[in-house]
Design a protein around this motif. Structure first.
Motif, PDB file in Angstrom:
ATOM      1  N   MET A  32       0.797  -1.123   0.067  1.00 21.24           N
ATOM      2  CA  MET A  32      -0.073   0.202   0.012  1.00 21.24           C
ATOM      3  C   MET A  32       0.970   1.091   0.022  1.00 21.24           C
ATOM      4  O   MET A  32       2.069   1.300   0.568  1.00 21.24           O
ATOM      5  N   ASP A  57      -7.548   0.495  -5.944  1.00 23.32           N
ATOM      6  CA  ASP A  57      -7.969  -0.693  -5.018  1.00 23.32           C
ATOM      7  C   ASP A  57      -7.976  -1.779  -5.902  1.00 23.32           C
ATOM      8  O   ASP A  57      -7.539  -1.620  -7.160  1.00 23.32           O
ATOM      9  N   GLU A  58      -8.119  -3.216  -5.510  1.00 19.35           N
ATOM     10  CA  GLU A  58      -7.884  -4.242  -6.334  1.00 19.35           C
ATOM     11  C   GLU A  58      -9.149  -4.352  -7.506  1.00 19.35           C
ATOM     12  O   GLU A  58      -8.660  -5.188  -8.553  1.00 19.35           O
ATOM     13  N   GLU A 117      -4.307   5.435   1.254  1.00 19.42           N
ATOM     14  CA  GLU A 117      -3.537   4.600   0.594  1.00 19.42           C
ATOM     15  C   GLU A 117      -4.002   4.035  -0.577  1.00 19.42           C
ATOM     16  O   GLU A 117      -5.287   3.973  -0.963  1.00 19.42           O
ATOM     17  N   ALA A 176      -3.935   0.943  -3.659  1.00 24.31           N
ATOM     18  CA  ALA A 176      -3.361  -0.286  -3.339  1.00 24.31           C
ATOM     19  C   ALA A 176      -2.132  -0.970  -4.355  1.00 24.31           C
ATOM     20  O   ALA A 176      -1.345  -1.522  -3.721  1.00 24.31           O
ATOM     21  N   HIS A 177      -2.016  -0.156  -5.530  1.00 27.06           N
ATOM     22  CA  HIS A 177      -0.848  -0.567  -6.097  1.00 27.06           C
ATOM     23  C   HIS A 177      -0.480   0.574  -6.904  1.00 27.06           C
ATOM     24  O   HIS A 177      -1.017   1.493  -7.436  1.00 27.06           O
ATOM     25  N   HIS A 179      -7.171  -0.529   4.368  1.00 31.12           N
ATOM     26  CA  HIS A 179      -7.589  -1.564   3.402  1.00 31.12           C
ATOM     27  C   HIS A 179      -9.357  -1.678   3.382  1.00 31.12           C
ATOM     28  O   HIS A 179      -9.989  -2.458   3.053  1.00 31.12           O
TER      29      HIS A 179
END
Length: 284
Positions: free
Chosen positions: A1, A39-40, A81, A83-84, A280
Motif C-alpha cells: 500500500m 484498489d483491487e 493509501e 493499493a498498487h 484496507h
C-alpha cells in the motif's frame, strides 16, 4: 500500500497528489510515468511523474477526474493509501544541452512539464515554458514553473491572464519572428500535440510529444498502447511515451483513443457510487 502524504486541488478538477514511494522516487527521471490502481478492482491508470523527492521518498502526480477510477483517486486524502503503484515506467526523456528548449503545456501537461523544465535548465538549456488554459483560474504550478524556466508565458483562450490564445500561437510567433528554438516538447491533449507537430515541421524544429493512448499493463505485453510512428509500430509504454511529433500517425491514434468512449460514459452511469476509502477498507 502506498500512502498519500499530501493532496490539494490546485485548479478546478486538477489535484496535486503526493505519494510515498521511495523506490520509485529513487529511480524517477523526466518523462517517465507510473501506473496506479486505487484498489483491487480499479483500472490500471497511467499518470505522468510530475515531480519527485528522492530524500523524502515521494512522487507527485497531477490527477483529473474523468471517470470512475480517477474519481476514486481524487476522493482520497492525505493518510489514505492506494493499493498498487508501478514504476517508473517508460523511456526517460533525453536531457542534454540543446540550446533553447520550448515547453508547450496544456491541461495536465502543466504539471507534467515541471520535472522536464528543471532537468533541461540544469543541463544548461535556456528553457521557455508556455502554458495554456481556457481561463486564468486554470493555471497552476505558476511559481514552480517560473522558477524552473528562463522565460514563462501564460496564455488563456479568454484573454484573462497573460497572452490571449494558445501556447502554440506563441511558439509559432517565435519561430516566424526568427527566434531560435532548438527543441520543442509539447504535453497536453492529443489535438494540441498534433498541432505542435504541424506548427514546427515547416521550421524543421525537433518536436517531441507525450502520447497517451489506451494502456493496460505498461510493460509492452498487452499491445493496447501501440502507435504508428515513422511507419513502424511502437508501444507507448516501453518505446515512449515521447515520440517525434512529425512522424506520428495522428489519425490512427485519435481513432484508437476514442474507441471505448461510449462504453466509458455508460460505465460511469451504471457503476456504484464511489466511496472514499482509507487503508484496507472503505469509510463513509
Amino acid at each position: 500500500m502506498f500512502e498519500i502524504v499530501r493532496k490539494q486541488e490546485v485548479a478546478p478538477n486538477v489535484h496535486e497528489t503526493v505519494l510515498r514511494a521511495p523506490a520509485i522516487a529513487k529511480k524517477a527521471r523526466p518523462g517517465q510515468f507510473v501506473i496506479v490502481m486505487v484498489d483491487e478492482k480499479s483500472e490500471r491508470v497511467p499518470y505522468t511523474l510530475c515531480d519527485w523527492d528522492r530524500q523524502a521518498g515521494t512522487i507527485t502526480l497531477v490527477v483529473q477526474e474523468v471517470g470512475q477510477s480517477s474519481r476514486k483517486l481524487v476522493l482520497l486524502q492525505a493518510g489514505d493509501e492506494v493499493a498498487h503503484l508501478v514504476g517508473p515506467l517508460g523511456v526517460p526523456l533525453e536531457i542534454e544541452r540543446f540550446g533553447t528548449v520550448a515547453l508547450a503545456a496544456g491541461c495536465y501537461g502543466l504539471g507534467a512539464v515541471l520535472g522536464i523544465a528543471r532537468a533541461m535548465k540544469a543541463a544548461g538549456n535556456r528553457v521557455v515554458t508556455v502554458v495554456e488554459a481556457d481561463s486564468h483560474y486554470l493555471h497552476y504550478f505558476r511559481a514552480e514553473l517560473q522558477a524552473a524556466s528562463d522565460e514563462m508565458i501564460q496564455t488563456t483562450i479568454d484573454g484573462s491572464n497573460g497572452t490571449k490564445g494558445h501556447a502554440l500561437d506563441v511558439i509559432k510567433r517565435k519561430l516566424a519572428g526568427g527566434e531560435q528554438l532548438d527543441r520543442v516538447i509539447a504535453v497536453g491533449c492529443l489535438f494540441m500535440m498534433m498541432l505542435a507537430g504541424e506548427a514546427t515541421k515547416p521550421f524543421g524544429v525537433k518536436t517531441l510529444v507525450a502520447l497517451n493512448p489506451i494502456m493496460l499493463d505498461g510493460t509492452g505485453m498487452c499491445g493496447a498502447c501501440r502507435v504508428s510512428v515513422g511507419g513502424q509500430t511502437q508501444f507507448a509504454c516501453v518505446d515512449g511515451p515521447f515520440f517525434d511529433a512529425h512522424e506520428v500517425d495522428w489519425e490512427e491514434i485519435r481513432d484508437r483513443r476514442v474507441a471505448y468512449s461510449d462504453e466509458e460514459i455508460q460505465a460511469v452511469a451504471r457503476s456504484a457510487p464511489v466511496e472514499r476509502r482509507r487503508g484496507h477498507g472503505c469509510v463513509p
